[in-house]
Scaffold this motif. Structure first.
Motif, PDB file in Angstrom:
ATOM      1  N   GLN A   1       0.910 -10.023   6.116  1.00  0.00           N
ATOM      2  CA  GLN A   1      -0.312 -10.341   6.871  1.00  0.00           C
ATOM      3  C   GLN A   1      -0.486 -11.850   7.031  1.00  0.00           C
TER       4      GLN A   1
ATOM      5  N   GLU B   1       1.341   4.122   1.462  1.00  0.00           N
ATOM      6  CA  GLU B   1       0.912   4.897   2.628  1.00  0.00           C
ATOM      7  C   GLU B   1       2.098   5.692   3.147  1.00  0.00           C
TER       8      GLU B   1
ATOM      9  N   ARG C   1     -14.463  -0.449  10.104  1.00  0.00           N
ATOM     10  CA  ARG C   1     -13.370  -1.069   9.320  1.00  0.00           C
ATOM     11  C   ARG C   1     -13.098  -0.291   8.024  1.00  0.00           C
TER      12      ARG C   1
ATOM     13  N   PHE D   1       4.125  -4.845   3.635  1.00  0.00           N
ATOM     14  CA  PHE D   1       3.958  -5.411   4.978  1.00  0.00           C
ATOM     15  C   PHE D   1       3.362  -6.801   4.823  1.00  0.00           C
TER      16      PHE D   1
ATOM     17  N   GLY E   1      -1.613  -7.997  11.073  1.00  0.00           N
ATOM     18  CA  GLY E   1      -0.352  -7.452  10.554  1.00  0.00           C
ATOM     19  C   GLY E   1       0.807  -8.066  11.323  1.00  0.00           C
TER      20      GLY E   1
ATOM     21  N   ARG F   1       0.861  -1.194   0.000  1.00  0.00           N
ATOM     22  CA  ARG F   1       0.000   0.000   0.000  1.00  0.00           C
ATOM     23  C   ARG F   1       0.888   1.232   0.000  1.00  0.00           C
TER      24      ARG F   1
ATOM     25  N   GLY G   1       5.121   0.701  12.367  1.00  0.00           N
ATOM     26  CA  GLY G   1       3.889  -0.083  12.274  1.00  0.00           C
ATOM     27  C   GLY G   1       3.106   0.153  10.997  1.00  0.00           C
ATOM     28  N   ARG G   2       3.663   0.966  10.099  1.00  0.00           N
ATOM     29  CA  ARG G   2       2.989   1.217   8.818  1.00  0.00           C
ATOM     30  C   ARG G   2       4.025   1.251   7.707  1.00  0.00           C
ATOM     31  N   TYR G   3       3.932   0.324   6.797  1.00  0.00           N
ATOM     32  CA  TYR G   3       4.931   0.198   5.735  1.00  0.00           C
ATOM     33  C   TYR G   3       4.249   0.138   4.384  1.00  0.00           C
TER      34      TYR G   3
ATOM     35  N   ALA H   1      -7.475 -10.480   9.061  1.00  0.00           N
ATOM     36  CA  ALA H   1      -6.046 -10.367   8.763  1.00  0.00           C
ATOM     37  C   ALA H   1      -5.339  -9.712   9.939  1.00  0.00           C
TER      38      ALA H   1
ATOM     39  N   VAL I   1      -4.012  -1.128  15.878  1.00  0.00           N
ATOM     40  CA  VAL I   1      -4.879  -2.219  15.424  1.00  0.00           C
ATOM     41  C   VAL I   1      -3.998  -3.363  14.903  1.00  0.00           C
ATOM     42  N   LEU I   2      -3.973  -4.448  15.650  1.00  0.00           N
ATOM     43  CA  LEU I   2      -3.122  -5.575  15.264  1.00  0.00           C
ATOM     44  C   LEU I   2      -3.760  -6.363  14.125  1.00  0.00           C
ATOM     45  N   GLY I   3      -5.073  -6.390  14.134  1.00  0.00           N
ATOM     46  CA  GLY I   3      -5.749  -7.149  13.090  1.00  0.00           C
ATOM     47  C   GLY I   3      -7.234  -6.903  13.130  1.00  0.00           C
TER      48      GLY I   3
ATOM     49  N   GLU J   1       4.053  -7.352  11.298  1.00  0.00           N
ATOM     50  CA  GLU J   1       5.022  -6.411  11.890  1.00  0.00           C
ATOM     51  C   GLU J   1       4.497  -5.895  13.223  1.00  0.00           C
ATOM     52  N   ARG J   2       3.210  -5.566  13.247  1.00  0.00           N
ATOM     53  CA  ARG J   2       2.647  -5.022  14.496  1.00  0.00           C
ATOM     54  C   ARG J   2       2.618  -6.084  15.587  1.00  0.00           C
TER      55      ARG J   2
HETATM   56  P1  AMP Z   1      -6.618  -4.192   6.887  1.00  0.00           P
HETATM   57  O1  AMP Z   1      -6.352  -5.105   5.726  1.00  0.00           O
HETATM   58  O2  AMP Z   1      -6.475  -2.739   6.549  1.00  0.00           O
HETATM   59  O3  AMP Z   1      -7.849  -4.535   7.625  1.00  0.00           O
HETATM   60  O4  AMP Z   1      -5.429  -4.438   7.900  1.00  0.00           O
HETATM   61  C1  AMP Z   1      -5.309  -5.581   8.685  1.00  0.00           C
HETATM   62  C2  AMP Z   1      -4.043  -5.462   9.505  1.00  0.00           C
HETATM   63  O5  AMP Z   1      -2.909  -5.377   8.640  1.00  0.00           O
HETATM   64  C3  AMP Z   1      -3.964  -4.178  10.318  1.00  0.00           C
HETATM   65  O6  AMP Z   1      -4.597  -4.338  11.533  1.00  0.00           O
HETATM   66  C4  AMP Z   1      -2.471  -4.018  10.494  1.00  0.00           C
HETATM   67  O7  AMP Z   1      -2.006  -4.830  11.536  1.00  0.00           O
HETATM   68  C5  AMP Z   1      -1.935  -4.537   9.188  1.00  0.00           C
HETATM   69  N1  AMP Z   1      -1.623  -3.425   8.262  1.00  0.00           N
HETATM   70  C6  AMP Z   1      -2.458  -2.788   7.416  1.00  0.00           C
HETATM   71  N2  AMP Z   1      -1.797  -1.855   6.711  1.00  0.00           N
HETATM   72  C7  AMP Z   1      -0.514  -1.902   7.108  1.00  0.00           C
HETATM   73  C8  AMP Z   1       0.679  -1.207   6.755  1.00  0.00           C
HETATM   74  N3  AMP Z   1       0.691  -0.268   5.813  1.00  0.00           N
HETATM   75  N4  AMP Z   1       1.831  -1.522   7.389  1.00  0.00           N
HETATM   76  C9  AMP Z   1       1.851  -2.471   8.348  1.00  0.00           C
HETATM   77  N5  AMP Z   1       0.769  -3.173   8.714  1.00  0.00           N
HETATM   78  C10 AMP Z   1      -0.399  -2.907   8.115  1.00  0.00           C
END
Ligand code: AMP
Length: 420
Positions: A123, A111, A254, A121, A305, A109, A116-118, A303, A278-280, A307-308
């Motif tokens: 899943q 972003e 969500r 990343f 994450g 993504r 915690g945001r890459y 899902a 948010v871990l997942g 890394e988190r």
């Molecule tokens: P989502 O698919 O957006 O519902 O994300 C599910 C989980 O993926 C989140 O709770 C995070 O733990 C992890 N996640 C989502 N986006 C990122 C990101 N850019 N970098 C690291 N972890 C992410």
């Protein structure tokens, strides 16, 4: 050259953490009878860019490119759409009424990178496709809890909500738009646009002023259809039976647009986690399979994450990894003994011992240092004495005892020292 922005390397010193986490994820998925599925990391863009999907993640953050055949492709920003594409394309619905699959792999993504945001990343995600059942939702949420518990994480909470079925959402959207319209001029620019295109997303806004306005907005839970309301109550009942420790959060919607009815999030309440707590999370989705060309089929997925999760494990100091060690390290005093030490190495490996040796023939001291750094349990030392008499010296690094023995007795001696 530097690595691309928003990416990271997992170096050999860190790999054990990943393998540890991946193993626990695989074990829990297997325990709940989910099979592994691996789908491509890129798909035709249409798999993700669907008319109904207006989330920022899909409209603004995907990596899109054309290949040399002028095809539009997208690096997957999330796991579900690709798995559903595979489910439909391979007609997996013919095989059974419920497909339970999990996957561990990278997503992409665009972003703003931060802790915690890459941009790339990983899943751990899973999907249960084919049946709409509150019991199944409860089981998936229970599994998330068990996963967190197995990892040893304590300060984690599970929040759940229902955003209702299509009918509930239509009713709710009308109420939401009626409420927000008088505040139109005060909303952030993004939310002004969302008010027309996708009002539900405004509930997710990080903007302070938006949040003020949203605070008193109507909540999806008050607009549930009778079916959705019964479904949600049934879910809560099953969660109690399963001993799931949850909180109902009526603000939870969500980040993706395909959800209906059950949504949930697993949050770390750990110091310094900030906004990336948010871990997942996941939820039920009723229309994705048919949107991607399959029969009308309901599914649920979530899902985490990776890394988190690793940050959380480190922050809570519950990452108990065994140190790497080597059974045997061979110390060789001279290049002339190379053939001799190689035969020892081969014999030890043939007997399934983890063995290494020094390729430099440097000083004893430097080879010893290397052996200790590798946590070698036994040293096999070959100097002039040993070489000339077809002997080896075996030293136990723990007890510091050493004996010089005939080469033929090597395996027997190692077995005695190590107990295996
Ligand atoms: P989502 O698919 O957006 O519902 O994300 C599910 C989980 O993926 C989140 O709770 C995070 O733990 C992890 N996640 C989502 N986006 C990122 C990101 N850019 N970098 C690291 N972890 C992410």
């Amino acid at each position: 050259m530097n690595r691309a922005k928003g990416t990271y390397d997992v170096l050999p010193n860190d790999i054990k953490k990943w393998q540890y986490l991946e193993n626990i994820a695989k074990n829990i998925a297997t325990k709940y009878n989910f099979s592994e599925i691996r789908t491509p990391i890129f798909e035709y863009s249409g798999v993700f860019h669907r008319e109904s999907e207006l989330s920022d993640m899909v409209t603004k953050e995907t990596y899109n490119f054309k290949d040399k055949g002028n095809r539009d492709l997208t690096l997957r920003p999330e796991g579900t759409a690709g798995v559903i594409r595979a489910y439909v394309e391979n007609k997996l619905y013919v095989e059974s009424d419920l497909l339970k699959v999990y996957s561990i792999g990278p997503n992409f993504r665009y972003e703003r990178p931060q802790k915690g945001r890459y941009r790339q990343f990983s899943q751990f995600s899973l999907e249960a496709i084919g049946i709409k059942s509150a019991l199944l939702d409860a089981e998936v949420i229970k599994m998330s809890q068990e996963f967190i518990e197995t990892l040893g994480l304590k300060n984690v909470s599970i929040e759940i909500n229902s955003i209702g079925d299509l009918k509930s959402r239509e009713n709710y959207l009308e109420a939401l738009v009626n409420y927000l319209t008088p505040f139109k001029e005060e909303l952030s620019n993004d939310s002004k646009e969302r008010l027309i295109k996708n009002p539900l997303r405004i509930l997710d806004s990080k903007d302070k002023k938006d949040q003020e306005i949203i605070k008193d907005a109507p909540k999806p839970i008050d607009y549930l259809s009778v079916e959705s309301s019964n479904y949600f109550n049934e879910l809560l009942k099953y969660l109690k039976i399963f001993n799931v420790n949850y909180k109902v959060n009526n603000q939870l919607v969500r980040g993706l647009d395909y959800y209906s009815d059950t949504v949930f999030e697993v949050k770390a309440e750990i110091k310094d986690f900030g906004a990336q707590n948010v871990l997942g999370g996941g939820g039920r989705y009723d229309n994705l399979v048919s949107e991607l060309g399959g029969p009308k089929t309901s599914a649920i997925g979530f899902a985490f994450g990776m890394e988190r999760l690793l940050y959380a494990l480190e922050a809570e100091e519950v990452l108990n990894l065994e140190e790497d060690s080597l059974d045997v390290f061979i110390i060789n005093f001279s290049k002339e003994f190379n053939l001799y030490t190689t035969s020892l190495l081969t014999e030890l490996r043939n007997n399934n011992y983890f063995v290494d040796l020094d390729f430099t023939n440097k000083s004893f001291k430097s080879q010893l240092k290397k052996a200790l750094k590798l946590n070698a349990k036994i040293l096999v030392i070959v100097g002039d004495e040993e070489f000339n008499n077809n002997m080896v010296t075996v030293k136990n690094t723990k007890t510091e005892e050493q004996t010089t023995i005939k080469k033929d007795e090597l395996i027997k001696t190692i077995k005695k020292e190590l107990g295996y």
